[in-house]
Design a protein around this motif. Structure first.
Motif, PDB file in Angstrom:
ATOM      1  N   GLY A 180       0.763  -1.360  -0.176  1.00 40.88           N
ATOM      2  CA  GLY A 180       0.021  -0.073   0.134  1.00 40.88           C
ATOM      3  C   GLY A 180       0.724   1.240  -0.076  1.00 40.88           C
ATOM      4  N   LEU A 181       0.359   2.340   0.445  1.00 42.49           N
ATOM      5  CA  LEU A 181       1.302   3.647   0.599  1.00 42.49           C
ATOM      6  C   LEU A 181       1.056   4.202   1.873  1.00 42.49           C
ATOM      7  N   ARG A 182       2.116   4.588   2.431  1.00 41.06           N
ATOM      8  CA  ARG A 182       2.208   5.170   3.887  1.00 41.06           C
ATOM      9  C   ARG A 182       0.994   6.434   3.941  1.00 41.06           C
ATOM     10  N   SER A 183       0.910   7.186   2.701  1.00 39.63           N
ATOM     11  CA  SER A 183       0.112   8.298   2.645  1.00 39.63           C
ATOM     12  C   SER A 183      -1.500   7.896   2.903  1.00 39.63           C
ATOM     13  N   ILE A 184      -1.808   6.777   2.581  1.00 36.23           N
ATOM     14  CA  ILE A 184      -3.254   6.119   2.855  1.00 36.23           C
ATOM     15  C   ILE A 184      -3.424   5.512   4.138  1.00 36.23           C
ATOM     16  N   TYR A 185      -2.549   4.595   4.662  1.00 37.32           N
ATOM     17  CA  TYR A 185      -2.667   4.203   5.930  1.00 37.32           C
ATOM     18  C   TYR A 185      -1.159   3.400   6.254  1.00 37.32           C
ATOM     19  N   ASP A 186      -0.891   3.368   7.398  1.00 32.38           N
ATOM     20  CA  ASP A 186       0.457   2.542   7.942  1.00 32.38           C
ATOM     21  C   ASP A 186       0.032   1.587   8.944  1.00 32.38           C
ATOM     22  N   ARG A 318     -16.938   1.439 -10.318  1.00 32.66           N
ATOM     23  CA  ARG A 318     -17.672   2.237  -9.230  1.00 32.66           C
ATOM     24  C   ARG A 318     -17.977   1.310  -8.231  1.00 32.66           C
ATOM     25  N   ALA A 319     -17.550   1.436  -7.012  1.00 32.66           N
ATOM     26  CA  ALA A 319     -18.000   0.368  -6.061  1.00 32.66           C
ATOM     27  C   ALA A 319     -18.466   1.027  -4.641  1.00 32.66           C
ATOM     28  N   TRP A 332     -13.032  -2.022   7.619  1.00 33.00           N
ATOM     29  CA  TRP A 332     -13.585  -0.539   7.656  1.00 33.00           C
ATOM     30  C   TRP A 332     -12.741   0.464   7.526  1.00 33.00           C
ATOM     31  N   LEU A 333     -11.433   0.639   8.321  1.00 28.22           N
ATOM     32  CA  LEU A 333     -10.565   1.376   8.143  1.00 28.22           C
ATOM     33  C   LEU A 333     -10.020   1.419   6.683  1.00 28.22           C
ATOM     34  N   ARG A 334      -9.738   0.442   5.808  1.00 26.01           N
ATOM     35  CA  ARG A 334      -9.570   0.622   4.577  1.00 26.01           C
ATOM     36  C   ARG A 334     -10.735   1.428   3.872  1.00 26.01           C
ATOM     37  N   ALA A 335     -12.045   0.796   3.799  1.00 26.49           N
ATOM     38  CA  ALA A 335     -12.941   1.623   3.168  1.00 26.49           C
ATOM     39  C   ALA A 335     -13.170   2.900   3.536  1.00 26.49           C
ATOM     40  N   SER A 336     -13.159   3.255   4.843  1.00 26.51           N
ATOM     41  CA  SER A 336     -13.394   4.797   5.310  1.00 26.51           C
ATOM     42  C   SER A 336     -12.210   5.418   4.810  1.00 26.51           C
ATOM     43  N   ARG A 337     -10.984   5.116   4.636  1.00 26.96           N
ATOM     44  CA  ARG A 337      -9.970   5.908   4.198  1.00 26.96           C
ATOM     45  C   ARG A 337     -10.171   6.263   2.605  1.00 26.96           C
ATOM     46  N   ALA A 338     -10.695   4.947   2.024  1.00 30.24           N
ATOM     47  CA  ALA A 338     -10.767   5.031   0.643  1.00 30.24           C
ATOM     48  C   ALA A 338     -11.891   5.870   0.148  1.00 30.24           C
ATOM     49  N   GLU A 339     -12.921   5.908   1.190  1.00 29.17           N
ATOM     50  CA  GLU A 339     -14.139   6.892   0.906  1.00 29.17           C
ATOM     51  C   GLU A 339     -13.512   8.430   1.001  1.00 29.17           C
ATOM     52  N   GLN A 340     -12.924   8.560   1.926  1.00 28.09           N
ATOM     53  CA  GLN A 340     -12.279   9.962   2.140  1.00 28.09           C
ATOM     54  C   GLN A 340     -11.403  10.336   1.001  1.00 28.09           C
ATOM     55  N   MET A 341     -10.858   9.484   0.222  1.00 28.64           N
ATOM     56  CA  MET A 341     -10.053   9.961  -0.742  1.00 28.64           C
ATOM     57  C   MET A 341     -10.933   9.975  -2.076  1.00 28.64           C
ATOM     58  N   GLY A 342     -12.189   9.650  -2.146  1.00 24.36           N
ATOM     59  CA  GLY A 342     -13.025   9.496  -3.295  1.00 24.36           C
ATOM     60  C   GLY A 342     -12.816   8.488  -4.097  1.00 24.36           C
TER      61      GLY A 342
END
Length: 404
Positions: A180-186, A318-319, A332-342
């Motif tokens: 993954g990327l540090r800018s998304i989640y560590d 589109r998901a 939930w953590l992954r989806a929450s961060r992905a939603e924040q990023m659009g």
């Protein structure tokens, strides 16, 4: 073979071994399979061998020069304890058997690189004897591969402390790859890793998926419904079927992939409901080439596992993600961060409610969602390329600077 006296064989082709403990679901095996396929494609003389506990490993196709060894399966009970799947042995006996098979395979296969998925010490510590021998041998490069999100930081810290995983990571692994990327989640936030261990981390980006065959997708348009392996997909499948039952005008039609671990009795109940919808929902149990379904779908409704998320991004789908929150907060953590990023929309139980009405709105709104590509940043899907470069460095084929 004497582990202490191994010598280089002139002209020997590289050998990559991947360990995937696989007590539940499809994620670990599918990630290892994607890595093995990319590595052997980038290194045409290399081979890869996957050690897996998945009970359905034999139902997957593997590329040329990639094979697998099936470890005796274990399954997790509702109380969190483990039991043998089939062979009538106690969990201690099964763990000892698996550990011995891992050691024997490593000794005979003689890998240049061992890539361990997620569990630094393996299932119940079964990997430790092999790690110790490989370290004494001194020729195999040891890599720990971590998905982008593991669990809530406090929960993960307690788990790794219980398993002595931090100590094993510090002691054994030459590199730590984070898919993954540090800018998304560590995923290592909250873990007491030393500066030296942190310096060995490589953030690869997510693992892009490609179409494996030229199979045609089903008749379009359709929405793909996938709960991943299906073992914990009951709520999602029930919610989608309820939406189509409640709204006779809901479209497009749905193509539902139950997953191989959805139980027989429950699947029979769902099959009856699917049949009553007269073609507005069609269903299959398991699809080894699910990439074809992603590529042809007008949208996707899914759970939030790592592999599914990679497919959503790779096929610009589109998901709507309906993440589970037990036994881990990972999805939930992954989806929450992905939603924040659009990148996706999340259907959250606390915020949105998990009612048929909420699912109807989500499916109807799918065509209005922006594509993930409109929010994807540089490097997000570069994971496989990064990994193959790291392999080249570890094999001594290129210099360190060439891989960065």
């Amino acid at each position: 073979m004497n582990w202490g006296s191994k010598t280089e064989e002139p002209g020997r082709a590289p050998r990559i071994m991947l360990y995937s403990h696989d007590t539940f679901g499809l994620g670990h095996l599918r990630r290892s399979r994607a890595l093995a396929a990319a590595i052997t494609a980038a290194h045409p003389d290399a081979s890869a061998l996957i050690l897996t506990g998945s009970p359905i490993a034999g139902r997957f196709t593997f590329p040329r020069r990639v094979d697998h060894v099936r470890l005796p399966g274990v399954t997790k009970r509702s109380d969190g304890s483990y039991t043998s799947r089939t062979i009538g042995m106690g969990i201690e006996e099964v763990t000892e058997l698996r550990s011995g098979l891992i050691q024997t395979t490593a000794e005979q296969y003689d890998p240049d690189i061992l890539i361990v998925d997620k569990e630094p010490t393996g299932f119940r510590g079964e990997l430790l004897p092999t790690l110790e021998k490989l370290q004494r041998w001194g020729r195999t490069k040891l890599v720990l591969g971590l998905r982008d999100v593991l669990d809530a930081p406090d929960v993960l810290a307690a788990e790794w402390d219980r398993k002595d995983a931090v100590s094993a990571t510090e002691r054994f692994y030459h590199e730590i790859w984070i898919y993954g990327l540090r800018s998304i989640y560590d995923p290592t936030a909250g873990l007491p890793l030393s500066e030296a261990a942190q310096a060995r981390m490589h953030w690869t980006g997510y693992l892009r998926r490609e179409l494996g065959t030229t199979d045609e997708p089903p008749e379009q348009p359709y929405v793909l419904i996938t709960p991943g392996g299906g073992g914990d997909g009951r709520a999602l499948v029930n919610l989608v079927l309820s939406a189509y039952e409640q709204d006779p005008d809901l479209n497009p039609r749905a193509v539902l992939v139950y997953g191989p671990f959805l139980s027989g009795d429950l699947r029979a109940e769902f099959e009856a409901r699917v049949a009553a919808l007269n073609g507005r929902v069609t269903a299959v149990g398991f699809e080894s080439q699910i990439e074809t379904l992603f590529a042809g779908a007008a949208g996707v409704v899914c759970m939030g596992g790592y592999n599914t998320f990679c497919e959503v991004l790779s096929f610009d789908s589109r998901a709507v993600i309906v993440p589970r929150t037990v036994p881990r907060m990972e999805q939930w953590l992954r989806a929450s961060r992905a939603e924040q990023m659009g990148l996706i929309r999340m259907l959250d139980e606390q915020r949105d409610g998990l009612s048929p009405e909420a699912m109807i709105r989500a499916i109807r709104d799918l065509p209005k969602q922006p594509l993930p590509s409109q929010a994807i940043r540089d490097g997000l899907l570069d994971g496989l390329d990064y990994v193959t470069h790291r392999v080249a460095v570890l094999l001594g084929e290129v210099g360190e600077q060439a891989a960065e």
